[in-house]
Design a protein around this motif. Structure first.
Motif, mmCIF file in Angstrom:
data_model
loop_
_atom_site.group_PDB
_atom_site.id
_atom_site.type_symbol
_atom_site.label_atom_id
_atom_site.label_comp_id
_atom_site.label_asym_id
_atom_site.label_seq_id
_atom_site.Cartn_x
_atom_site.Cartn_y
_atom_site.Cartn_z
ATOM 1 N N HIS A 1 5.132 -53.944 13.730
ATOM 2 C CA HIS A 1 6.364 -53.718 14.101
ATOM 3 C C HIS A 1 7.563 -53.844 13.070
ATOM 4 N N VAL A 2 7.321 -54.819 12.140
ATOM 5 C CA VAL A 2 8.555 -55.044 11.082
ATOM 6 C C VAL A 2 8.366 -54.459 9.707
ATOM 7 N N SER A 3 6.985 -54.260 9.494
ATOM 8 C CA SER A 3 6.985 -53.841 7.903
ATOM 9 C C SER A 3 6.986 -52.406 7.724
ATOM 10 N N SER A 4 7.295 -52.110 6.345
ATOM 11 C CA SER A 4 7.267 -50.831 5.761
ATOM 12 C C SER A 4 5.807 -50.549 5.156
ATOM 13 N N ARG A 5 5.235 -51.599 4.632
ATOM 14 C CA ARG A 5 3.981 -51.500 3.917
ATOM 15 C C ARG A 5 3.050 -52.955 4.315
ATOM 16 N N ILE A 6 1.829 -52.770 4.299
ATOM 17 C CA ILE A 6 0.996 -53.684 4.945
ATOM 18 C C ILE A 6 -0.188 -53.959 3.890
ATOM 19 N N ALA A 7 -0.260 -55.346 3.660
ATOM 20 C CA ALA A 7 -1.550 -55.710 2.775
ATOM 21 C C ALA A 7 -2.442 -56.494 3.582
ATOM 22 N N VAL A 8 -3.816 -56.331 3.689
ATOM 23 C CA VAL A 8 -4.921 -56.785 4.614
ATOM 24 C C VAL A 8 -5.597 -57.733 3.496
ATOM 25 N N MET A 9 -5.499 -59.208 3.785
ATOM 26 C CA MET A 9 -6.058 -60.032 3.156
ATOM 27 C C MET A 9 -7.246 -60.698 3.707
ATOM 28 N N TYR A 10 -8.395 -61.131 2.710
ATOM 29 C CA TYR A 10 -9.709 -61.560 3.149
ATOM 30 C C TYR A 10 -10.085 -62.297 2.170
ATOM 31 N N LEU A 11 -10.349 -63.776 2.432
ATOM 32 C CA LEU A 11 -10.980 -64.537 1.417
ATOM 33 C C LEU A 11 -10.097 -64.467 -0.203
ATOM 34 N N GLY A 12 -8.952 -64.452 0.126
ATOM 35 C CA GLY A 12 -8.236 -64.774 -1.305
ATOM 36 C C GLY A 12 -7.871 -63.288 -1.782
ATOM 37 N N ARG A 13 -8.410 -62.182 -1.250
ATOM 38 C CA ARG A 13 -8.129 -60.920 -1.799
ATOM 39 C C ARG A 13 -7.581 -59.869 -0.871
ATOM 40 N N PHE A 14 -6.968 -58.843 -1.509
ATOM 41 C CA PHE A 14 -6.634 -57.733 -0.658
ATOM 42 C C PHE A 14 -7.579 -56.713 -0.291
ATOM 43 N N MET A 15 -7.931 -56.524 0.847
ATOM 44 C CA MET A 15 -8.790 -55.594 1.143
ATOM 45 C C MET A 15 -8.464 -53.973 1.396
ATOM 46 N N GLU A 16 -7.180 -53.955 1.765
ATOM 47 C CA GLU A 16 -6.306 -52.720 1.764
ATOM 48 C C GLU A 16 -4.700 -53.035 1.782
ATOM 49 N N MET A 17 -4.346 -52.146 1.395
ATOM 50 C CA MET A 17 -2.864 -51.852 1.316
ATOM 51 C C MET A 17 -2.063 -50.648 1.352
ATOM 52 N N GLY A 18 -1.179 -50.306 2.474
ATOM 53 C CA GLY A 18 -0.658 -49.179 2.383
ATOM 54 C C GLY A 18 0.262 -49.143 3.259
ATOM 55 N N PRO A 19 1.259 -47.750 3.732
ATOM 56 C CA PRO A 19 2.128 -47.688 4.301
ATOM 57 C C PRO A 19 1.788 -48.191 5.659
ATOM 58 N N ALA A 20 2.740 -48.932 6.542
ATOM 59 C CA ALA A 20 2.366 -49.675 7.776
ATOM 60 C C ALA A 20 1.719 -48.377 8.427
ATOM 61 N N GLU A 21 2.566 -47.245 8.882
ATOM 62 C CA GLU A 21 1.977 -46.316 9.570
ATOM 63 C C GLU A 21 0.586 -45.810 9.315
ATOM 64 N N ALA A 22 0.431 -45.427 8.208
ATOM 65 C CA ALA A 22 -1.132 -44.915 7.694
ATOM 66 C C ALA A 22 -2.087 -45.902 7.836
ATOM 67 N N LEU A 23 -1.597 -47.367 7.488
ATOM 68 C CA LEU A 23 -2.866 -48.276 7.797
ATOM 69 C C LEU A 23 -3.340 -48.457 8.983
ATOM 70 N N THR A 24 -2.223 -48.740 9.995
ATOM 71 C CA THR A 24 -2.443 -48.797 11.361
ATOM 72 C C THR A 24 -3.159 -47.544 12.110
ATOM 73 N N ARG A 25 -2.734 -46.538 11.730
ATOM 74 C CA ARG A 25 -3.116 -45.194 12.345
ATOM 75 C C ARG A 25 -4.560 -44.882 11.940
ATOM 76 N N GLN A 26 -4.552 -44.895 10.569
ATOM 77 C CA GLN A 26 -5.898 -44.468 10.003
ATOM 78 C C GLN A 26 -6.344 -45.711 8.956
ATOM 79 N N PRO A 27 -7.060 -46.858 9.493
ATOM 80 C CA PRO A 27 -7.395 -47.897 8.620
ATOM 81 C C PRO A 27 -8.692 -47.280 7.593
ATOM 82 N N LEU A 28 -8.763 -47.678 6.341
ATOM 83 C CA LEU A 28 -9.716 -47.019 5.330
ATOM 84 C C LEU A 28 -10.861 -48.470 5.302
#
Ligand SMILES: Nc1ncnc2c1ncn2[C@@H]1O[C@H](COP(=O)(O)OP(=O)(O)OP(=O)(O)O)[C@@H](O)[C@H]1O
Ligand code: SF4
Ligand SMILES: [Mg+2]
Length: 329
Positions: free
Chosen positions: A219-246
């Motif tokens: 709802h609020v972000s322009s970009r999102i990073a997805v964190m797991y066990l201390g690392r980023f797994m994915e990072m990208g524009p909010a729209e792309a990351l939520t519509r087409q997660p990699l």
């Protein structure tokens, strides 16, 4: 302060470790993270409990010193500054926590609480500090008669508004918002999120928005990073990351998300993550998500996936990204 064009914050191979009681063992809470947050953006960080989000947020505002790597504030490493310069610099980087009571002294009036950061800075006359505290009370949508009340007379949402007013008094550049609506009644969360958005426009604020709630971060972000066990797994524009997660982890988070995520953001397949997050003292070899990954292959146990930019600004750490996630099959 950040110069024109330079990120408000940059993290370079940031690592934060906490020693445990077992000799030689370290909780690798943040374990090699790189990102830059641009002026005026809202950078969301999402991940399950224990993934290192709060540790990351505390490092960004210099409440925790990197064990390795570094944090840059507007291109400057704050730990190269003198103690007084560092104190001054830290004012521009504020943090608000989940518990609305955490920063409020129950014996102080609301006005005194809001003014406290200015009192500590001791750079303005008292009348000017009072004036700015009252101005911020108004800016967060509370009437001036709240000034002489005490925290116990306020609701959770009102207390969170006071916490926002408190940090605004020192005119920050960036605010780390750590689960700031998680403790609030669902019915008032949208009001507080809208207040953050209004204040961002008014004061040109930059946010690092930490949450385990994908609905909030989307709802609020322009970009999102997805964190797991201390690392980023994915990072990208909010729209792309939520519509087409990699990344399979992002896809699992999205598919598991209950309402209020719009159906267009929910994956067609529902993936239930199996098992607990492994111990951050001894993350799995290769890809650290492999013990819970439905797409795991042999190489995942031996080779750590590279951090790859698959489309402009959209990064992922998975050997098979682009070929294993549901949206791309
Ligand atoms: N001061 C500390 N000392 C030792 N270990 C810590 C400390 N702070 C955090 N940790 C550990 O570091 C890891 C990451 O914790 P952190 O609080 O950053 O996660 P989080 O993503 O914010 O979780 P949550 O969603 O529950 O708030 C956890 O394993 C936690 O137990
Ligand atoms: S690298 Fe392997 S284990 Fe890791 S997310 Fe990709 S497919 Fe899953
Ligand atoms: Mg946390």
């Amino acid at each position: 302060m950040s110069g024109a064009g330079s990120p408000v914050v940059r993290a370079e191979n940031l690592r934060i470790g906490f020693p445990t009681q077992n000799r030689g063992e370290t909780v690798r809470a943040v374990d090699g993270v790189d990102f830059a947050i641009e002026p005026g953006e809202t950078f969301g960080v999402i991940g399950e409990s224990g993934s290192g989000k709060t540790t990351l947020g505390r490092a960004v505002v210099c409440l925790l010193k990197p064990s390795e790597g570094r944090i840059l504030h507007g291109g400057t490493d704050p730990y190269t500054l003198s103690a007084s310069e560092l104190r001054h610099r830290r004012r521009a980087f504020q943090i608000i926590f989940q518990d609305p009571n955490a920063a409020l002294n129950p014996r102080m009036t609301i006005l005194d609480s809001i003014r406290e950061p200015l009192d500590i800075a001791a750079e303005m006359p008292r009348a000017e500090r009072d004036r700015r505290a009252l101005e911020m009370l108004d800016r967060v949508g509370l009437r001036s008669d709240f000034a002489q009340r005490y925290p116990h007379e306020l609701s959770g949402g009102q207390k969170q508004r006071i916490n926002i007013a408190r940090v605004l008094t020192v005119r920050p550049q960036l605010i780390v918002c750590d689960e700031v609506v998680a403790a609030l009644d669902v019915s008032i969360r949208a009001d507080i999120l809208n207040l953050f958005a209004d204040l961002q426009r008014e004061f040109g604020l930059t946010y690092l928005f930490i949450t385990h709630d994908l609905g909030v971060v989307a709802h609020v972000s322009s970009r999102i990073a997805v964190m797991y066990l201390g690392r980023f797994m994915e990072m990208g524009p909010a729209e792309a990351l939520t519509r087409q997660p990699l990344h399979p982890y992002t896809e699992a988070l999205l598919s598991a998300e209950p309402i209020p995520l719009p159906s267009t953001m929910r994956g067609a397949r529902r993936i239930i993550l199996q098992g607990e997050i492994p111990s951050p003292t001894d993350p799995p070899s290769g890809c650290r998500f492999r013990t819970r990954c439905p797409a795991m292959q042999g190489i995942c146990a031996t080779d750590e996936p590279e951090w790859r930019e698959l489309t402009p600004g959209h990064f992922v750490a998975c050997h098979f990204a682009g070929s294993v996630t549901g949206n791309s099959r």
